[in-house]
Design a protein around this motif. Structure first.
Motif, PDB file in Angstrom:
ATOM      1  N   ARG A 118       5.752   8.527   8.104  1.00  0.00           N
ATOM      2  CA  ARG A 118       5.802   9.528   6.795  1.00  0.00           C
ATOM      3  C   ARG A 118       4.581  10.312   6.604  1.00  0.00           C
ATOM      4  O   ARG A 118       4.467  11.203   6.016  1.00  0.00           O
ATOM      5  CB  ARG A 118       6.468   8.896   5.746  1.00  0.00           C
ATOM      6  CG  ARG A 118       7.804   8.320   5.766  1.00  0.00           C
ATOM      7  CD  ARG A 118       8.371   7.915   4.517  1.00  0.00           C
ATOM      8  NE  ARG A 118       9.656   7.524   4.550  1.00  0.00           N
ATOM      9  CZ  ARG A 118      10.520   7.413   3.665  1.00  0.00           C
ATOM     10  NH1 ARG A 118      10.148   7.275   2.574  1.00  0.00           N
ATOM     11  NH2 ARG A 118      11.697   6.913   3.807  1.00  0.00           N
ATOM     12  N   LEU A 119       3.494   9.917   7.210  1.00  0.00           N
ATOM     13  CA  LEU A 119       2.266  10.484   7.201  1.00  0.00           C
ATOM     14  C   LEU A 119       1.828  11.254   8.327  1.00  0.00           C
ATOM     15  O   LEU A 119       1.094  11.239   9.340  1.00  0.00           O
ATOM     16  CB  LEU A 119       1.102   9.351   7.059  1.00  0.00           C
ATOM     17  CG  LEU A 119       1.286   8.510   5.798  1.00  0.00           C
ATOM     18  CD1 LEU A 119      -0.111   7.679   5.841  1.00  0.00           C
ATOM     19  CD2 LEU A 119       1.121   9.150   4.393  1.00  0.00           C
TER      20      LEU A 119
ATOM     21  N   PHE B 210       0.696  -1.096   0.225  1.00  0.00           N
ATOM     22  CA  PHE B 210      -0.007   0.106   0.019  1.00  0.00           C
ATOM     23  C   PHE B 210       0.830   1.309  -0.071  1.00  0.00           C
ATOM     24  O   PHE B 210      -0.047   2.346   0.170  1.00  0.00           O
ATOM     25  CB  PHE B 210      -0.872   0.122   1.142  1.00  0.00           C
ATOM     26  CG  PHE B 210      -2.067  -1.242   1.035  1.00  0.00           C
ATOM     27  CD1 PHE B 210      -3.075  -1.049   0.519  1.00  0.00           C
ATOM     28  CD2 PHE B 210      -1.567  -2.285   2.022  1.00  0.00           C
ATOM     29  CE1 PHE B 210      -3.956  -2.190   0.418  1.00  0.00           C
ATOM     30  CE2 PHE B 210      -2.336  -3.461   2.111  1.00  0.00           C
ATOM     31  CZ  PHE B 210      -3.586  -3.457   1.519  1.00  0.00           C
ATOM     32  N   ALA B 211       2.290   1.101  -0.188  1.00  0.00           N
ATOM     33  CA  ALA B 211       3.045   2.317  -0.155  1.00  0.00           C
ATOM     34  C   ALA B 211       2.716   3.322   0.886  1.00  0.00           C
ATOM     35  O   ALA B 211       2.809   4.555   0.826  1.00  0.00           O
ATOM     36  CB  ALA B 211       2.704   2.852  -1.453  1.00  0.00           C
TER      37      ALA B 211
ATOM     38  N   ALA C  56      -8.147   5.175  -5.151  1.00  0.00           N
ATOM     39  CA  ALA C  56      -8.072   5.246  -6.608  1.00  0.00           C
ATOM     40  C   ALA C  56      -8.059   3.803  -7.154  1.00  0.00           C
ATOM     41  O   ALA C  56      -8.535   3.554  -8.161  1.00  0.00           O
ATOM     42  CB  ALA C  56      -7.289   6.213  -7.268  1.00  0.00           C
ATOM     43  N   ARG C  57      -7.477   3.068  -6.268  1.00  0.00           N
ATOM     44  CA  ARG C  57      -7.159   1.606  -6.656  1.00  0.00           C
ATOM     45  C   ARG C  57      -8.550   0.792  -6.538  1.00  0.00           C
ATOM     46  O   ARG C  57      -8.541  -0.399  -7.079  1.00  0.00           O
ATOM     47  CB  ARG C  57      -6.188   0.758  -5.785  1.00  0.00           C
ATOM     48  CG  ARG C  57      -4.920   1.348  -6.028  1.00  0.00           C
ATOM     49  CD  ARG C  57      -3.821   0.443  -5.335  1.00  0.00           C
ATOM     50  NE  ARG C  57      -2.224   0.872  -5.796  1.00  0.00           N
ATOM     51  CZ  ARG C  57      -1.845   0.366  -7.062  1.00  0.00           C
ATOM     52  NH1 ARG C  57      -2.257  -0.483  -7.528  1.00  0.00           N
ATOM     53  NH2 ARG C  57      -0.319   0.576  -7.050  1.00  0.00           N
ATOM     54  N   ASN C  58      -9.628   1.259  -5.520  1.00  0.00           N
ATOM     55  CA  ASN C  58     -10.549   0.586  -5.334  1.00  0.00           C
ATOM     56  C   ASN C  58     -10.548  -0.914  -4.919  1.00  0.00           C
ATOM     57  O   ASN C  58     -11.356  -1.765  -5.311  1.00  0.00           O
ATOM     58  CB  ASN C  58     -11.501   0.672  -6.431  1.00  0.00           C
ATOM     59  CG  ASN C  58     -13.132   0.143  -6.114  1.00  0.00           C
ATOM     60  OD1 ASN C  58     -13.716   0.406  -5.018  1.00  0.00           O
ATOM     61  ND2 ASN C  58     -13.663  -0.753  -7.172  1.00  0.00           N
ATOM     62  N   ASP C  59      -9.345  -1.152  -4.220  1.00  0.00           N
ATOM     63  CA  ASP C  59      -9.008  -2.621  -3.768  1.00  0.00           C
ATOM     64  C   ASP C  59      -8.313  -2.348  -2.331  1.00  0.00           C
ATOM     65  O   ASP C  59      -7.460  -2.272  -1.804  1.00  0.00           O
ATOM     66  CB  ASP C  59      -7.778  -3.161  -4.481  1.00  0.00           C
ATOM     67  CG  ASP C  59      -7.613  -4.641  -4.248  1.00  0.00           C
ATOM     68  OD1 ASP C  59      -8.414  -5.259  -3.571  1.00  0.00           O
ATOM     69  OD2 ASP C  59      -6.475  -5.016  -4.598  1.00  0.00           O
TER      70      ASP C  59
ATOM     71  N   LEU D  18      -4.153  12.900   3.124  1.00  0.00           N
ATOM     72  CA  LEU D  18      -5.204  13.140   2.028  1.00  0.00           C
ATOM     73  C   LEU D  18      -4.214  12.582   0.721  1.00  0.00           C
ATOM     74  O   LEU D  18      -4.966  11.919  -0.082  1.00  0.00           O
ATOM     75  CB  LEU D  18      -5.517  14.475   1.850  1.00  0.00           C
ATOM     76  CG  LEU D  18      -6.562  15.194   3.146  1.00  0.00           C
ATOM     77  CD1 LEU D  18      -6.966  16.568   2.520  1.00  0.00           C
ATOM     78  CD2 LEU D  18      -7.539  14.137   3.438  1.00  0.00           C
ATOM     79  N   ALA D  19      -3.106  12.854   0.626  1.00  0.00           N
ATOM     80  CA  ALA D  19      -2.254  12.433  -0.570  1.00  0.00           C
ATOM     81  C   ALA D  19      -2.215  10.927  -1.002  1.00  0.00           C
ATOM     82  O   ALA D  19      -2.659  10.440  -2.032  1.00  0.00           O
ATOM     83  CB  ALA D  19      -1.130  13.078  -0.899  1.00  0.00           C
ATOM     84  N   TRP D  20      -2.080  10.309   0.134  1.00  0.00           N
ATOM     85  CA  TRP D  20      -2.029   8.858   0.202  1.00  0.00           C
ATOM     86  C   TRP D  20      -3.496   8.245   0.124  1.00  0.00           C
ATOM     87  O   TRP D  20      -3.607   7.288  -0.569  1.00  0.00           O
ATOM     88  CB  TRP D  20      -1.301   8.378   1.426  1.00  0.00           C
ATOM     89  CG  TRP D  20      -1.198   7.006   1.489  1.00  0.00           C
ATOM     90  CD1 TRP D  20      -0.398   5.991   0.933  1.00  0.00           C
ATOM     91  CD2 TRP D  20      -2.177   6.104   2.228  1.00  0.00           C
ATOM     92  NE1 TRP D  20      -0.684   4.769   0.969  1.00  0.00           N
ATOM     93  CE2 TRP D  20      -1.866   4.652   1.741  1.00  0.00           C
ATOM     94  CE3 TRP D  20      -3.320   6.121   2.815  1.00  0.00           C
ATOM     95  CZ2 TRP D  20      -2.464   3.467   2.210  1.00  0.00           C
ATOM     96  CZ3 TRP D  20      -4.198   5.004   3.197  1.00  0.00           C
ATOM     97  CH2 TRP D  20      -3.818   3.729   3.131  1.00  0.00           C
ATOM     98  N   LEU D  21      -4.223   8.674   0.668  1.00  0.00           N
ATOM     99  CA  LEU D  21      -5.800   8.427   0.815  1.00  0.00           C
ATOM    100  C   LEU D  21      -6.349   8.296  -0.712  1.00  0.00           C
ATOM    101  O   LEU D  21      -6.801   7.667  -1.068  1.00  0.00           O
ATOM    102  CB  LEU D  21      -6.644   9.151   1.873  1.00  0.00           C
ATOM    103  CG  LEU D  21      -6.654   8.573   3.035  1.00  0.00           C
ATOM    104  CD1 LEU D  21      -7.850   9.505   3.895  1.00  0.00           C
ATOM    105  CD2 LEU D  21      -7.286   6.850   3.123  1.00  0.00           C
TER     106      LEU D  21
END
Length: 663
Positions: free
Chosen positions: A151-152, A145-146, A167-170, A159-162
């Motif tokens: 680092r968050l 999930f990177a 966007a992967r919908n997985d 928000l950038a990570w979320l």
């Protein structure tokens, strides 16, 4: 790569029958299934030995050139002895491929996430030593999930990570999500945010960001107009330059909807991507952002064969396309010719790429029934699976015949406004091909592939029997099962049978939407107007949507969990002429015609070259051939505009599956 390692067990043209023990569902990966299909393999993934025998008979002849894979979650020696004796034996297990990661942690990954783990390890290497359970969870968060919690540390990072994650919908499993949430709450800047909700539910994430943006804007309005009070935002839009930089991305991905403000020009320049001075500008900006996002996803300049989208990504495409289609058909859309030209060009590429993806993946996804359904015929099994988890659960399946995903977006918005106490969760499944009521709805209600109800393939007269048979096979008594067609009259009473406290599995069919669709003669714009009247105007003559809302409330009072779905969507199409084959066609509609004689199909296709013949997919009966117009054409008088279904467009095939509970 794990994909190559698994495929090595299945060389083409070698073993007629392969028996696979796969307790971890390694063969559930979409890309892997597509490659196996290219090699000629047909998969059988049935739990019942009788169903396995039936499937084998359907796939005869079986040879090294036309091989079969029989998959079981249990040991191979539990299979019938004659199969065990003649089959090539394969045992697949996760720990074979990831020996240094704790097995319970590995089991938290979906097939697609395992694929990403394998790709990450091929690039970055494997762990230097065996990992304990919690260390394995941290490792999976980083590699799959990177995300590294350390680092968050700011709202912008989160928000950038979320945004990329949703966007992967997985989504990650609840165990991984809980582990990540506990780590993130250690940081003061994130501790006050609704981390769990934002992580588990994309809709909740979008809603939170939108509400926070509105709070910021209200605060600006308050300061400029001396309004007495505006709530303080939890996201520091005003003070954080990183959030300023992130704003265009949030708008482009659909996370944030721009807001129309008369005094937008007085706001700081960094706010411009998310504010517009007029409501008409808002719709045009939303439309342009949606088209731009879809162009990135389906790459109009690339060939259909190069598309790498998985079903998870296609669901996002379907949702965004449905919203664009609603805006395009709205009477007050305010779109200019450039917008419409880009829309129609995108539509052609979308149709081509989705049809190509269906040819490669539709049949193989039929083997992926649990824990997440992929085809309509998986839904009864999924409901039975839910009841296994909660044996006292009463389930009511409400089928809104003909409801498309675009229709559902309108209905969902209305119901969320009218019923804030309803908790609505939805996903998408694939309708059966052809997406005709007789076949697709029968598959939905019976829990069977069309080949398994061949005697009733072309009519719906035995649906009640199919529903009852399915649930009796899953242990319910006949008097605990109920089925009814809902009346369409305005003041109709709800079916008497739903009152019985003995009922555990209820199926209700509403034909209101489908009847309106088939009566529509003004295309997509006309249908938007018709749907709007049904949803918002009580004309005193026809059954309003409030009747269905009352039914759902009544089912809540009877302690049902309500699942709403459709048997197919619909699409605007233009007539290309009508074949005149008389009684030689088994079933006909404007978007699909069903034949049992391939010679007749060849003759008709010579007259209608812009058609697709769909056959031998492992789901339809062996001799059944379906002819469908390419793109958005219809078997209707030349030039006539129709709203219909039966074909392969994403509007017809991507069906919403909705669970509604009352909080």
């Amino acid at each position: 790569m794990m994909l190559d390692q698994v495929l090595a067990y299945f060389p083409p043209h070698t073993h007629p029958i392969s028996l696979v023990s796969d307790p971890d569902d390694l063969l559930g990966d979409e890309q892997l299934l597509a490659v196996l299909a290219e090699r000629g393999f047909r998969l059988i993934a049935e739990h019942d030995p009788i169903a396995v025998r039936y499937s084998i008979q359907q796939l005869l002849p079986i040879s090294a050139e036309m091989p079969v894979i029989i998959v079981t979650a249990g040991p191979l020696d539990a299979l019938p002895y004659d199969l065990w004796q003649q089959g090539y034996h394969v045992v697949l297990a996760l720990h074979q491929f990831f020996p240094d990661i704790a097995y319970p942690a590995l089991r938290e990954l979906s097939p697609g996430q395992r694929h990403r783990l394998s790709a990450a390890q091929a690039k970055l290497g494997k762990p230097l030593q065996a990992l304990a359970y919690r260390d394995s969870l941290d490792y999976l968060l980083q590699m799959v999930f990177a995300v590294e919690p350390g680092r968050l540390r700011s709202s912008a990072d989160w928000l950038a990570w979320l945004d990329g994650y949703h966007a992967r919908n997985d989504p990650m499993s609840p165990v991984l999500a809980q582990h990540l949430g506990s780590r993130l709450r250690q940081f003061a800047l994130l501790a006050s945010l609704p981390i769990d909700a934002m992580l588990q539910d994309a809709t909740a994430y979008h809603r939170f960001v939108q509400e926070e943006w509105l709070k910021y804007l209200h605060k600006q309005v308050r300061e400029r107009s001396e309004v007495a009070y505006a709530p303080e935002p939890m996201l520091p839009f005003e003070a954080d330059p990183a959030l300023h930089d992130l704003l265009p991305r949030l708008v482009r991905t659909g996370t944030l909807t721009p807001v129309a403000l008369v005094n937008a020009a007085t706001l700081p320049s960094w706010t411009r991507p998310a504010v517009v001075p007029h409501s008409a500008d808002l719709r045009r900006q939303q439309f342009a952002e949606g088209v731009a996002w879809l162009e990135q996803q389906i790459a109009p300049n690339a060939s259909a064969a190069t598309s790498s989208l998985r079903w998870e990504q296609w669901q996002l495409v379907a949702r965004r396309w449905a919203q664009l289609s609603n805006w395009r058909a709205a009477p007050d859309g305010g779109l200019d010719q450039d917008h419409l030209n880009r829309y129609h060009l995108l539509q052609a590429h979308l149709d081509e790429q989705f049809a190509h993806w269906l040819r490669a993946n539709y049949a193989t996804l039929a083997t992926r029934a649990l824990p997440v359904p992929h085809h309509l015929h998986h839904i009864p099994g999924w409901l039975a699976y839910q009841r296994q988890q909660q044996p006292d659960q009463r389930v009511a399946l409400l089928v809104l015949d003909g409801m498309s995903l675009a229709d559902w977006l309108h209905i969902r918005d209305l119901w969320q406004t009218r019923h804030p106490d309803w908790r609505i969760a939805d996903r998408l499944v694939l309708a059966q091909i052809p997406s005709m009521t007789a076949i697709s709805r029968q598959a939905l209600i019976s829990g069977k592939r069309p080949a398994q109800f061949e005697p009733t393939l072309l009519h719906n007269r035995h649906e009640e029997r199919h529903w009852s048979s399915f649930w009796q096979l899953h242990g319910l008594a006949p008097d605990a099962i109920a089925f009814a067609h809902l009346a369409t009259q305005r003041e109709a009473a709800y079916p008497d049978r739903i009152q019985s406290r003995r009922i555990q599995a209820l199926c209700l069919i509403s034909s209101v939407i489908d009847a309106k669709v088939h009566n529509e003669s003004q295309g997509a714009s006309g249908w938007q107007a018709t749907l709007g009247v049904w949803l918002h105007v009580n004309d005193g003559q026809h059954q309003p949507v409030a009747w269905l809302e009352g039914l759902i409330k009544h089912l809540f009072n009877l302690r049902y969990t309500v699942v709403v779905t459709s048997d197919h969507g619909h699409v605007e199409a233009r007539g290309m002429g009508v074949p005149q084959e008389g009684v030689l066609v088994e079933s006909r509609s404007k978007r699909a015609r069903v034949y049992s004689n391939p010679d007749i199909v060849r003759v008709v296709q010579m007259q209608f070259a812009d058609t697709i013949v769909w056959t031998d997919d492992g789901l339809l009966p062996a001799q059944t051939q379906v002819m469908m117009p390419q793109g958005r054409r219809a078997f209707a008088p030349a030039g006539e505009l129709v709203i219909s279904h039966g074909g392969l467009t994403i509007e017809e095939m991507a069906v919403p599956l909705i669970t509604i509970t009352q909080s």
